[in-house]
Design an enzyme around this catalytic site. Structure first.
Site, PDB file in Angstrom:
ATOM      1  N   LYS A 206      37.657  54.826  62.006  1.00 29.77           N
ATOM      2  CA  LYS A 206      37.383  54.692  63.327  1.00 29.77           C
ATOM      3  C   LYS A 206      36.851  53.340  63.362  1.00 29.77           C
ATOM      4  CE  LYS A 206      38.290  59.062  65.457  1.00 29.77           C
ATOM      5  NZ  LYS A 206      37.823  60.140  65.870  1.00 29.77           N
ATOM      6  N   ARG A 240      37.367  65.528  59.499  1.00 32.45           N
ATOM      7  CA  ARG A 240      39.180  65.237  59.779  1.00 32.45           C
ATOM      8  C   ARG A 240      39.192  63.880  59.277  1.00 32.45           C
ATOM      9  NH1 ARG A 240      41.780  62.492  63.657  1.00 32.45           N
ATOM     10  NH2 ARG A 240      43.697  63.564  64.579  1.00 32.45           N
TER      11      ARG A 240
HETATM   12  N1  HH2 Z   1      39.985  61.738  66.598  1.00 33.18           N
HETATM   13  C1  HH2 Z   1      41.478  61.438  67.006  1.00 33.18           C
HETATM   14  C2  HH2 Z   1      42.424  62.445  67.196  1.00 33.18           C
HETATM   15  N2  HH2 Z   1      42.023  63.628  67.136  1.00 33.18           N
HETATM   16  N3  HH2 Z   1      40.468  65.283  67.176  1.00 33.18           N
HETATM   17  C3  HH2 Z   1      39.160  65.531  66.865  1.00 33.18           C
HETATM   18  N4  HH2 Z   1      38.755  67.054  67.042  1.00 33.18           N
HETATM   19  N5  HH2 Z   1      38.256  65.063  66.613  1.00 33.18           N
HETATM   20  C4  HH2 Z   1      38.437  63.683  66.248  1.00 33.18           C
HETATM   21  O1  HH2 Z   1      37.439  62.844  66.176  1.00 33.18           O
HETATM   22  C5  HH2 Z   1      39.730  63.272  66.664  1.00 33.18           C
HETATM   23  C6  HH2 Z   1      40.678  63.939  67.049  1.00 33.18           C
HETATM   24  C7  HH2 Z   1      41.827  60.049  66.893  1.00 33.18           C
HETATM   25  O2  HH2 Z   1      42.120  59.681  65.636  1.00 33.18           O
HETATM   26  P1  HH2 Z   1      43.720  59.575  64.919  1.00 33.18           P
HETATM   27  O3  HH2 Z   1      44.339  60.786  64.749  1.00 33.18           O
HETATM   28  O4  HH2 Z   1      43.587  58.663  63.645  1.00 33.18           O
HETATM   29  O5  HH2 Z   1      44.338  58.428  65.687  1.00 33.18           O
HETATM   30  P2  HH2 Z   1      45.219  58.801  67.108  1.00 33.18           P
HETATM   31  O6  HH2 Z   1      44.557  59.615  68.034  1.00 33.18           O
HETATM   32  O7  HH2 Z   1      45.649  57.593  67.736  1.00 33.18           O
HETATM   33  O8  HH2 Z   1      46.431  59.491  66.627  1.00 33.18           O
END
Ligand code: HH2
Length: 264
Positions: A206, A240
């Site tokens: 992030k 995660r």
């Molecule tokens: N962060 C993202 C997405 N879902 N869910 C939870 N519970 N906690 C988090 O910190 C979280 C989440 C964002 O990260 P990423 O999946 O890499 O990106 P994107 O949302 O663009 O798919």
């Protein structure tokens, strides 16, 4: 928890797993690398202007992957969605956890669904929606405000019939948060633990990691791994991540040091 984004626009792995066969293979690889949960999402929540995706598109993206994984993946699947229609079809084909970054706020049908299915649910702190949350990254006391939000969302979920022992709380690193807010929350994990629920943190790759440790790929990956170790040492239940093998090594080390109890 290994992340599998089946989206064309996710900020860290966007577009790589849109092909269902590749996505399913990747889920199996992440399980083999030691993931205890696979988190599948069909909508990007990236900070700078993620586009709202209709439920039908999310379903179109995730279902072929979920169907390919039916009976093949042994670890539980978590479905990363704010929409009850998406969660419902995912639960129908075996997902066990609803990961709702809106903490059951975005869709009034989500709390009754989670309650009726008695599934586990992740309630994450955020303000605004995926497209505009950075407008709301202002706090007087970020830890106190996130703590109050999470305990109130857990209370509301229980009132709606969600099984208390199935609730997981998440401070939502990077969501409506400047880097300093995410760092403050990571420094206050024991306080969040004291709310009495398992805690999940999603720090992987992030912006606050890039802002703190540097922007080259190796620095981002090592810093993510360091945060996983720190989080587990502070009592977090779930990290995660995208790079599962590194996180598993970090979790093993943190857990071994913890259980050694300082030689006592
Ligand atoms: N962060 C993202 C997405 N879902 N869910 C939870 N519970 N906690 C988090 O910190 C979280 C989440 C964002 O990260 P990423 O999946 O890499 O990106 P994107 O949302 O663009 O798919």
């Amino acid at each position: 928890m290994g992340v599998l984004n089946v989206t064309p626009d996710s900020f860290s792995d966007g577009g790589r797993y849109v092909d269902p066969r590749r996505a399913a293979d990747h889920a199996l690889e992440r399980e083999a690398a030691g993931a205890a949960i696979i988190d599948i999402g069909g909508e990007s929540t990236r900070p700078r202007g993620a586009r709202e995706v209709p439920a039908e598109i999310e379903i179109e993206r995730i279902m072929p992957v979920l169907k390919r994984l039916e009976g093949r993946l042994r670890v539980p699947i978590s479905i990363d969605t704010r929409k009850a229609a998406v969660a419902r079809v995912a639960l129908d084909v075996g997902a066990a956890i609803v990961n709702d970054v809106s903490a059951l706020n975005a869709d009034p049908a989500m709390a009754p669904l989670v309650a009726a299915r008695k599934c586990a649910v992740v309630l994450m702190h955020m303000r605004g929606g995926p497209a505009d949350h950075m407008k709301f990254a202002h706090y007087r006391d970020v830890v106190g405000e996130v703590e109050a939000f999470l305990s109130s969302r857990a209370r509301d979920a229980i009132r709606a019939g969600v099984v208390p022992s199935r609730i997981i709380l998440d401070p939502g690193l990077g969501f409506a948060k400047q880097a300093r807010h995410s760092l403050a929350l990571l420094g206050a994990l024991p306080r969040l633990r004291a709310l009495g629920y398992p805690i999940l943190v999603g720090a992987s790759r992030k912006g606050f990691i890039r802002a703190t440790a540097g922007t080259d790929a190796a620095a981002i990956e090592s810093a993510t791994t360091a945060v996983s170790a720190i989080a587990i040492a502070a009592g977090v239940a779930i990290v995660r991540v995208h790079d599962v093998a590194s996180a598993v090594a970090a979790v093993k080390m943190a857990a071994a040091i913890k259980s050694s109890n300082g030689g006592v």
